[in-house]
Design a protein around this motif. Structure first.
Motif, PDB file in Angstrom:
ATOM      1  N   LEU A  50       0.631  -1.155  -0.022  1.00 29.28           N
ATOM      2  CA  LEU A  50      -0.077   0.004  -0.037  1.00 29.28           C
ATOM      3  C   LEU A  50       0.618   1.288  -0.056  1.00 29.28           C
ATOM      4  O   LEU A  50       0.431   2.192  -0.792  1.00 29.28           O
ATOM      5  CB  LEU A  50      -0.920  -0.026   1.159  1.00 29.28           C
ATOM      6  N   PRO A  51       1.938   1.486   0.817  1.00 28.80           N
ATOM      7  CA  PRO A  51       2.728   2.629   0.703  1.00 28.80           C
ATOM      8  C   PRO A  51       3.242   2.970  -0.626  1.00 28.80           C
ATOM      9  O   PRO A  51       3.112   3.870  -0.965  1.00 28.80           O
ATOM     10  CB  PRO A  51       3.891   2.606   2.007  1.00 28.80           C
ATOM     11  N   ASN A  52       3.617   2.030  -1.326  1.00 28.81           N
ATOM     12  CA  ASN A  52       4.118   1.991  -2.669  1.00 28.81           C
ATOM     13  C   ASN A  52       3.246   2.303  -3.856  1.00 28.81           C
ATOM     14  O   ASN A  52       3.657   2.622  -4.743  1.00 28.81           O
ATOM     15  CB  ASN A  52       4.778   0.785  -3.074  1.00 28.81           C
ATOM     16  N   LEU A  53       1.817   2.178  -3.456  1.00 26.89           N
ATOM     17  CA  LEU A  53       0.907   2.202  -4.274  1.00 26.89           C
ATOM     18  C   LEU A  53       0.059   3.733  -3.970  1.00 26.89           C
ATOM     19  O   LEU A  53      -0.788   4.089  -4.576  1.00 26.89           O
ATOM     20  CB  LEU A  53      -0.411   1.401  -4.019  1.00 26.89           C
ATOM     21  N   LEU A  54       0.581   4.406  -3.068  1.00 25.61           N
ATOM     22  CA  LEU A  54       0.077   5.787  -2.633  1.00 25.61           C
ATOM     23  C   LEU A  54       0.081   6.576  -3.679  1.00 25.61           C
ATOM     24  O   LEU A  54      -0.944   7.397  -4.034  1.00 25.61           O
ATOM     25  CB  LEU A  54       0.823   6.222  -1.546  1.00 25.61           C
ATOM     26  N   ALA A  55       1.233   6.799  -4.381  1.00 29.16           N
ATOM     27  CA  ALA A  55       1.095   7.888  -5.598  1.00 29.16           C
ATOM     28  C   ALA A  55       0.136   7.618  -6.792  1.00 29.16           C
ATOM     29  O   ALA A  55      -0.613   8.582  -7.073  1.00 29.16           O
ATOM     30  CB  ALA A  55       2.703   7.686  -6.298  1.00 29.16           C
ATOM     31  N   PRO A  56      -0.146   6.469  -7.444  1.00 26.73           N
ATOM     32  CA  PRO A  56      -1.051   6.333  -8.157  1.00 26.73           C
ATOM     33  C   PRO A  56      -2.407   6.127  -7.627  1.00 26.73           C
ATOM     34  O   PRO A  56      -3.282   6.884  -8.324  1.00 26.73           O
ATOM     35  CB  PRO A  56      -0.844   4.788  -8.811  1.00 26.73           C
ATOM     36  N   ILE A  57      -2.725   5.806  -6.253  1.00 24.97           N
ATOM     37  CA  ILE A  57      -3.936   6.207  -5.636  1.00 24.97           C
ATOM     38  C   ILE A  57      -4.445   7.701  -5.580  1.00 24.97           C
ATOM     39  O   ILE A  57      -5.572   7.868  -5.949  1.00 24.97           O
ATOM     40  CB  ILE A  57      -3.992   5.571  -4.522  1.00 24.97           C
ATOM     41  N   ILE A  58      -3.293   8.537  -5.131  1.00 25.57           N
ATOM     42  CA  ILE A  58      -3.532   9.769  -4.840  1.00 25.57           C
ATOM     43  C   ILE A  58      -4.053  10.426  -6.264  1.00 25.57           C
ATOM     44  O   ILE A  58      -4.879  11.472  -6.577  1.00 25.57           O
ATOM     45  CB  ILE A  58      -2.282  10.491  -4.421  1.00 25.57           C
ATOM     46  N   VAL A  59      -3.240  10.174  -7.348  1.00 24.55           N
ATOM     47  CA  VAL A  59      -3.317  10.768  -8.690  1.00 24.55           C
ATOM     48  C   VAL A  59      -4.574  10.329  -9.306  1.00 24.55           C
ATOM     49  O   VAL A  59      -5.552  11.045  -9.628  1.00 24.55           O
ATOM     50  CB  VAL A  59      -2.358  10.247  -9.691  1.00 24.55           C
ATOM     51  N   TYR A  60      -5.058   9.303  -9.213  1.00 24.15           N
ATOM     52  CA  TYR A  60      -6.348   8.757  -9.685  1.00 24.15           C
ATOM     53  C   TYR A  60      -7.457   9.359  -8.850  1.00 24.15           C
ATOM     54  O   TYR A  60      -8.687   9.563  -9.675  1.00 24.15           O
ATOM     55  CB  TYR A  60      -6.432   7.176  -9.797  1.00 24.15           C
ATOM     56  N   THR A  61      -7.374   9.437  -7.634  1.00 24.14           N
ATOM     57  CA  THR A  61      -8.299  10.131  -6.771  1.00 24.14           C
ATOM     58  C   THR A  61      -8.603  11.378  -7.375  1.00 24.14           C
ATOM     59  O   THR A  61      -9.920  12.058  -7.342  1.00 24.14           O
ATOM     60  CB  THR A  61      -7.971  10.164  -5.399  1.00 24.14           C
ATOM     61  N   THR A  62      -7.631  12.368  -7.376  1.00 24.93           N
ATOM     62  CA  THR A  62      -8.015  13.757  -7.918  1.00 24.93           C
ATOM     63  C   THR A  62      -8.739  13.762  -9.263  1.00 24.93           C
ATOM     64  O   THR A  62      -9.176  14.761  -9.663  1.00 24.93           O
ATOM     65  CB  THR A  62      -6.387  14.429  -8.039  1.00 24.93           C
ATOM     66  N   LEU A  63      -8.326  12.789 -10.193  1.00 29.37           N
ATOM     67  CA  LEU A  63      -9.024  12.916 -11.561  1.00 29.37           C
ATOM     68  C   LEU A  63     -10.323  11.967 -11.328  1.00 29.37           C
ATOM     69  O   LEU A  63     -11.292  12.258 -12.391  1.00 29.37           O
ATOM     70  CB  LEU A  63      -8.150  11.683 -12.518  1.00 29.37           C
ATOM     71  N   LEU A  64     -10.473  11.264 -10.342  1.00 26.43           N
ATOM     72  CA  LEU A  64     -12.016  10.542 -10.070  1.00 26.43           C
ATOM     73  C   LEU A  64     -12.890  11.769  -9.641  1.00 26.43           C
ATOM     74  O   LEU A  64     -14.073  11.746 -10.001  1.00 26.43           O
ATOM     75  CB  LEU A  64     -11.788   9.459  -9.246  1.00 26.43           C
TER      76      LEU A  64
END
Length: 330
Positions: free
Chosen positions: A243-257
């Motif tokens: 999960l810590p290594n997935l934080l970056a794509p999750i944050i980016v996709y959240t701002t686009l969602l």
């Protein structure tokens, strides 16, 4: 046997500690990944502008309604009964010192107050629905990518089913059959809850697919093998390593969602299945502007610009975060 190296008098001899520290300067300090990403993000003027607009929009949505007029107060004295439009203002918008964004063409309600209160509704629905979809999609995506096998098959097929679901038609049908009182909620509280459930629960496969793909790549990395060899449990690997290594794509996709959910809420309100009038919403204001747009085009421009600026700000911030958090970016 090599000859010894002689240093002549007057020549400066560089010591290793001086090379690392720098002569007469401070010691060299390393930068964390977060600091590097922040430095990149600050250089992106478009992303910074989007972030400023988002912060201002949130502040206005939170405190704005306390300082503005009553959004449901009628001002019939400003409306031409014959033409069904305001008497004064540019393009018969009713703009004045008391009504900065004009008034509605048929009711005379203040447009600025309704835009600000509509921003609160849109942001509440968008943020809450995004939180639901990101939470579900992240958990199921990590589980599917890490365990694989029949677990991955079941979750992947569930994603396919949800992605093929006619979400807009389902939302319209669900709102039509929901009773007026359920789970202790009624009125617009219940309607907002239904919108959050429909948008959030049926949008998780989008981020779930991204998280699953990233997890499939990360689970083959050396640090995951090292964690397993030290006897780490599956829960530790999932929540402490992946999960810590997935934080970056999750944050980016959240701002686009978030802007996608804002548009979806506006579409539902435009079709009449959003919040219940007289509670304002941007989509509902656009729907009210359709019959009178020939006489009062300004009434359609204001909520349209509000949606456009908000969605554009989130998209600019999302693009900037994607570039800043990408380790391959220069």
């Amino acid at each position: 046997m090599t000859a010894p190296i002689e240093v002549t008098k007057g020549e400066a001899e560089a010591h290793p500690e001086d090379v690392l520290k720098g002569v007469g300067s401070e010691a060299i300090q390393g930068r964390s990944l977060g600091r590097i990403a922040w430095t990149r993000l600050k250089r992106d003027k478009a992303a910074v502008a989007g972030a400023v607009v988002i912060v201002l929009l949130i502040l206005i949505a939170v405190v704005g309604p306390w300082f503005l007029q009553d959004p449901n107060a009628y001002h019939q004295d400003l409306i031409d009964k014959t033409m069904q439009r305001p008497y004064d203002g540019w393009l018969h918008s009713g703009i004045s010192w008391e009504h900065w964004f004009g008034v509605e063409p048929t009711t005379g309600r203040d447009m600025l107050s309704r835009i600000v209160l509509g921003a609160r509704i849109s942001l509440i629905v968008a943020f809450a629905a995004t939180l639901v979809s990101v939470a579900i999609g992240t958990v199921l995506g990590v589980v599917a990518g890490y365990f694989g096998g029949w677990v991955d098959t079941i979750i992947s097929r569930a994603m396919d089913v949800f992605l093929a679901f006619p979400l807009l038609l389902f939302a319209i049908a669900l709102v039509g059959v929901v009773p007026d009182d359920m789970f202790g909620l009624r009125g617009n509280g219940l309607r907002v809850g239904v919108l959050v459930f429909v948008i959030g629960f049926f949008s998780w496969p989008y981020i779930g697919r991204i998280v699953r793909g990233q997890t499939l790549s990360l689970r083959e990395r050396e640090f995951i093998d090292a964690s397993r060899s030290l006897g780490a449990s599956h829960a530790h690997v999932l929540f402490k390593e992946l999960l810590p290594n997935l934080l970056a794509p999750i944050i980016v996709y959240t701002t686009l969602l978030i802007p996608t959910n804002i548009l979806f809420e506006a579409a539902l309100s435009f079709l009449g299945v959003g919040v219940i009038p007289p509670m304002p919403s941007w989509g509902g204001m656009l729907s009210l502007a359709v019959p009178t747009y020939q006489n009062t085009p300004f009434f359609m421009i204001i909520p349209g610009l509000a949606i456009f600026i908000t969605v554009m700000a989130f998209n600019l911030l999302g693009d900037g975060l994607r570039d800043a958090l990408d380790p391959r970016a220069r």
